[in-house]
Enzyme design. Sequence first.
Site, PDB file in Angstrom:
ATOM      1  N   LYS A  13      46.500  77.518  44.721  1.00 21.85           N
ATOM      2  CA  LYS A  13      45.097  78.532  44.887  1.00 21.85           C
ATOM      3  C   LYS A  13      43.935  77.736  44.723  1.00 21.85           C
ATOM      4  O   LYS A  13      43.108  78.077  45.987  1.00 21.85           O
ATOM      5  CB  LYS A  13      45.207  79.342  43.450  1.00 21.85           C
ATOM      6  CG  LYS A  13      46.478  80.109  43.192  1.00 21.85           C
ATOM      7  CD  LYS A  13      46.212  81.111  41.871  1.00 21.85           C
ATOM      8  CE  LYS A  13      46.298  80.524  40.619  1.00 21.85           C
ATOM      9  NZ  LYS A  13      47.406  79.552  40.339  1.00 21.85           N
ATOM     10  N   ARG A  88      44.853  88.158  36.216  1.00 21.65           N
ATOM     11  CA  ARG A  88      46.163  87.444  35.624  1.00 21.65           C
ATOM     12  C   ARG A  88      47.015  88.398  34.670  1.00 21.65           C
ATOM     13  O   ARG A  88      48.166  88.240  34.243  1.00 21.65           O
ATOM     14  CB  ARG A  88      45.862  86.348  34.703  1.00 21.65           C
ATOM     15  CG  ARG A  88      46.072  84.939  35.461  1.00 21.65           C
ATOM     16  CD  ARG A  88      45.499  83.586  34.541  1.00 21.65           C
ATOM     17  NE  ARG A  88      46.457  82.384  34.657  1.00 21.65           N
ATOM     18  CZ  ARG A  88      45.631  81.393  35.565  1.00 21.65           C
ATOM     19  NH1 ARG A  88      44.466  81.709  35.953  1.00 21.65           N
ATOM     20  NH2 ARG A  88      46.281  80.432  35.790  1.00 21.65           N
ATOM     21  N   ARG A 127      49.296  66.272  39.249  1.00 22.31           N
ATOM     22  CA  ARG A 127      48.025  66.813  39.729  1.00 22.31           C
ATOM     23  C   ARG A 127      46.927  66.052  38.924  1.00 22.31           C
ATOM     24  O   ARG A 127      46.775  65.621  37.873  1.00 22.31           O
ATOM     25  CB  ARG A 127      47.751  68.423  39.162  1.00 22.31           C
ATOM     26  CG  ARG A 127      46.376  68.867  39.740  1.00 22.31           C
ATOM     27  CD  ARG A 127      46.177  70.300  39.750  1.00 22.31           C
ATOM     28  NE  ARG A 127      46.317  71.028  38.271  1.00 22.31           N
ATOM     29  CZ  ARG A 127      46.596  72.412  38.353  1.00 22.31           C
ATOM     30  NH1 ARG A 127      46.290  73.154  39.159  1.00 22.31           N
ATOM     31  NH2 ARG A 127      46.859  73.026  37.137  1.00 22.31           N
ATOM     32  N   ARG A 160      44.522  66.933  33.907  1.00 23.27           N
ATOM     33  CA  ARG A 160      44.295  68.200  32.858  1.00 23.27           C
ATOM     34  C   ARG A 160      44.816  67.947  31.520  1.00 23.27           C
ATOM     35  O   ARG A 160      45.968  67.678  31.863  1.00 23.27           O
ATOM     36  CB  ARG A 160      44.266  69.436  33.739  1.00 23.27           C
ATOM     37  CG  ARG A 160      43.223  69.851  34.422  1.00 23.27           C
ATOM     38  CD  ARG A 160      43.291  71.093  35.148  1.00 23.27           C
ATOM     39  NE  ARG A 160      44.128  72.229  34.403  1.00 23.27           N
ATOM     40  CZ  ARG A 160      44.353  73.295  35.212  1.00 23.27           C
ATOM     41  NH1 ARG A 160      43.898  73.662  36.383  1.00 23.27           N
ATOM     42  NH2 ARG A 160      44.984  74.336  34.420  1.00 23.27           N
ATOM     43  N   ARG A 171      53.037  77.755  30.362  1.00 26.28           N
ATOM     44  CA  ARG A 171      52.308  78.418  31.235  1.00 26.28           C
ATOM     45  C   ARG A 171      53.236  79.395  32.256  1.00 26.28           C
ATOM     46  O   ARG A 171      52.870  80.241  32.744  1.00 26.28           O
ATOM     47  CB  ARG A 171      51.243  77.570  32.087  1.00 26.28           C
ATOM     48  CG  ARG A 171      50.161  77.300  31.089  1.00 26.28           C
ATOM     49  CD  ARG A 171      49.705  75.877  31.439  1.00 26.28           C
ATOM     50  NE  ARG A 171      48.954  75.979  32.952  1.00 26.28           N
ATOM     51  CZ  ARG A 171      48.730  74.754  33.875  1.00 26.28           C
ATOM     52  NH1 ARG A 171      49.054  73.511  33.107  1.00 26.28           N
ATOM     53  NH2 ARG A 171      48.301  74.770  34.718  1.00 26.28           N
TER      54      ARG A 171
HETATM   55  P1  ADP Z   1      46.667  76.246  41.454  1.00 22.62           P
HETATM   56  O1  ADP Z   1      44.980  76.383  41.682  1.00 22.62           O
HETATM   57  O2  ADP Z   1      47.333  77.348  41.877  1.00 22.62           O
HETATM   58  O3  ADP Z   1      46.827  75.814  40.053  1.00 22.62           O
HETATM   59  P2  ADP Z   1      46.275  73.649  42.839  1.00 22.62           P
HETATM   60  O4  ADP Z   1      45.694  73.981  43.979  1.00 22.62           O
HETATM   61  O5  ADP Z   1      45.601  72.790  42.077  1.00 22.62           O
HETATM   62  O6  ADP Z   1      47.118  74.907  42.501  1.00 22.62           O
HETATM   63  O7  ADP Z   1      47.651  72.910  43.367  1.00 22.62           O
HETATM   64  C1  ADP Z   1      48.450  72.196  42.319  1.00 22.62           C
HETATM   65  C2  ADP Z   1      48.999  70.899  42.757  1.00 22.62           C
HETATM   66  O8  ADP Z   1      49.711  70.855  43.879  1.00 22.62           O
HETATM   67  C3  ADP Z   1      47.824  69.953  43.129  1.00 22.62           C
HETATM   68  O9  ADP Z   1      48.240  68.683  42.780  1.00 22.62           O
HETATM   69  C4  ADP Z   1      47.660  69.883  44.460  1.00 22.62           C
HETATM   70  O10 ADP Z   1      47.288  68.829  45.217  1.00 22.62           O
HETATM   71  C5  ADP Z   1      49.318  70.126  45.016  1.00 22.62           C
HETATM   72  N1  ADP Z   1      49.288  71.100  46.094  1.00 22.62           N
HETATM   73  C6  ADP Z   1      48.780  71.910  46.468  1.00 22.62           C
HETATM   74  N2  ADP Z   1      49.212  72.635  47.680  1.00 22.62           N
HETATM   75  C7  ADP Z   1      50.368  71.859  48.090  1.00 22.62           C
HETATM   76  C8  ADP Z   1      51.141  72.061  49.046  1.00 22.62           C
HETATM   77  N3  ADP Z   1      51.363  73.181  50.044  1.00 22.62           N
HETATM   78  N4  ADP Z   1      52.321  71.198  49.098  1.00 22.62           N
HETATM   79  C9  ADP Z   1      52.101  70.063  48.131  1.00 22.62           C
HETATM   80  N5  ADP Z   1      51.480  69.830  47.047  1.00 22.62           N
HETATM   81  C10 ADP Z   1      50.378  70.922  46.902  1.00 22.62           C
HETATM   82  P1  ADP Z   2      46.411  77.126  36.898  1.00 26.37           P
HETATM   83  O1  ADP Z   2      46.519  78.080  37.829  1.00 26.37           O
HETATM   84  O2  ADP Z   2      46.664  75.856  37.283  1.00 26.37           O
HETATM   85  O3  ADP Z   2      47.216  77.449  35.817  1.00 26.37           O
HETATM   86  P2  ADP Z   2      43.708  77.890  36.152  1.00 26.37           P
HETATM   87  O4  ADP Z   2      42.590  76.675  35.981  1.00 26.37           O
HETATM   88  O5  ADP Z   2      43.492  78.867  36.982  1.00 26.37           O
HETATM   89  O6  ADP Z   2      45.092  77.085  36.263  1.00 26.37           O
HETATM   90  O7  ADP Z   2      43.736  78.116  34.406  1.00 26.37           O
HETATM   91  C1  ADP Z   2      43.741  77.384  33.379  1.00 26.37           C
HETATM   92  C2  ADP Z   2      43.952  78.220  32.111  1.00 26.37           C
HETATM   93  O8  ADP Z   2      42.775  78.823  31.676  1.00 26.37           O
HETATM   94  C3  ADP Z   2      45.191  78.911  32.061  1.00 26.37           C
HETATM   95  O9  ADP Z   2      46.491  78.499  31.609  1.00 26.37           O
HETATM   96  C4  ADP Z   2      44.684  80.107  30.959  1.00 26.37           C
HETATM   97  O10 ADP Z   2      44.838  79.604  29.850  1.00 26.37           O
HETATM   98  C5  ADP Z   2      43.187  80.115  31.355  1.00 26.37           C
HETATM   99  N1  ADP Z   2      42.788  81.063  32.273  1.00 26.37           N
HETATM  100  C6  ADP Z   2      42.230  80.842  33.489  1.00 26.37           C
HETATM  101  N2  ADP Z   2      42.336  82.039  34.038  1.00 26.37           N
HETATM  102  C7  ADP Z   2      42.487  83.033  33.044  1.00 26.37           C
HETATM  103  C8  ADP Z   2      42.489  84.290  33.126  1.00 26.37           C
HETATM  104  N3  ADP Z   2      42.324  85.304  34.375  1.00 26.37           N
HETATM  105  N4  ADP Z   2      43.004  85.159  31.857  1.00 26.37           N
HETATM  106  C9  ADP Z   2      43.219  84.299  30.915  1.00 26.37           C
HETATM  107  N5  ADP Z   2      43.151  83.252  30.874  1.00 26.37           N
HETATM  108  C10 ADP Z   2      42.850  82.327  31.860  1.00 26.37           C
END
Ligand code: ADP
Ligand code: ADP
Length: 216
Positions: A13, A88, A127, A160, A171
């Site tokens: 995302k 979420r 990541r 992180r 998660r």
């Molecule tokens: P999210 O915001 O959904 O948690 P991220 O954009 O931070 O996800 O991506 C999670 C990890 O996967 C990061 O380390 C990113 O560089 C990697 N990543 C994102 N898209 C891809 C892809 N299409 N193929 C492989 N790795 C990816």
């Molecule tokens: P990722 O998509 O990689 O799990 P985010 O950066 O979106 O990570 O979120 C990190 C953490 O922040 C989540 O695991 C949750 O604890 C909290 N969080 C983020 N967005 C929300 C939401 N919309 N509602 C509740 N908790 C959230």
Amino acid sequence: MRIVLLGPPGSGKGTQAKFIIDKFGIPHISTGDIFRKNIKEGTPLGVEAKSYIDKGQLVPDELTIAIVEDRLKEDDCKNGFMLDGFPRTVAQAEALTKALESMNTSLDHVINIAVADKALVDRLTGRRVCLSCGASFHMVFNPPKKEGICDYCSAELVQRADDNIDTVSSRLEVYGTQTKPLIEYYEIKGLLRAIEGEKDIDKVFEDICKALGSDK
Ligand code: ADP
Ligand code: ADP
Ligand code: ZN
């Protein structure tokens, strides 16, 4: 263009958000980034959010919804926005619908990026993120040009605290029970755009653009 980015933790995302906001010129609203900024600054919101985030749980709806409602009222959201990581829960989705209704508007697209659990674990544990601009990299799949340094703003990259295997497992569980039902919620409303997330980053972006009715 009013967009929601839906998908499990690690589905890409944040990575895709960077490209989408550049292309469409809309603000990027990431609840995760907002919480991390508050944690870094030691605000009361940050202290409260951290107690949930460190355990891999969701921050309570009431708190999260209030933050997003305020953010959507800001001027830069008038011509659109991209929500990343919100909603979420079904309660958050319903609150969003209501908030937009009260502003006489509604969502245009909900992009759901699908990735299997096995790939998610590898992505999350490798990541590295930039706490200054929110950019996301991967040690193997998407390394920065210079090791440990953000390509976009030159700040230092960090791992992180919640990207360790134990927290990742909770998660993914929380995603399955609380967030996954939103796929059906938005499908019924005719807003869901399904994207296969296990392709190269460029290709995923191309598919997203197509789903938004635009060329890459
Ligand atoms: P999210 O915001 O959904 O948690 P991220 O954009 O931070 O996800 O991506 C999670 C990890 O996967 C990061 O380390 C990113 O560089 C990697 N990543 C994102 N898209 C891809 C892809 N299409 N193929 C492989 N790795 C990816
Ligand atoms: P990722 O998509 O990689 O799990 P985010 O950066 O979106 O990570 O979120 C990190 C953490 O922040 C989540 O695991 C949750 O604890 C909290 N969080 C983020 N967005 C929300 C939401 N919309 N509602 C509740 N908790 C959230
Ligand atoms: Zn950066």
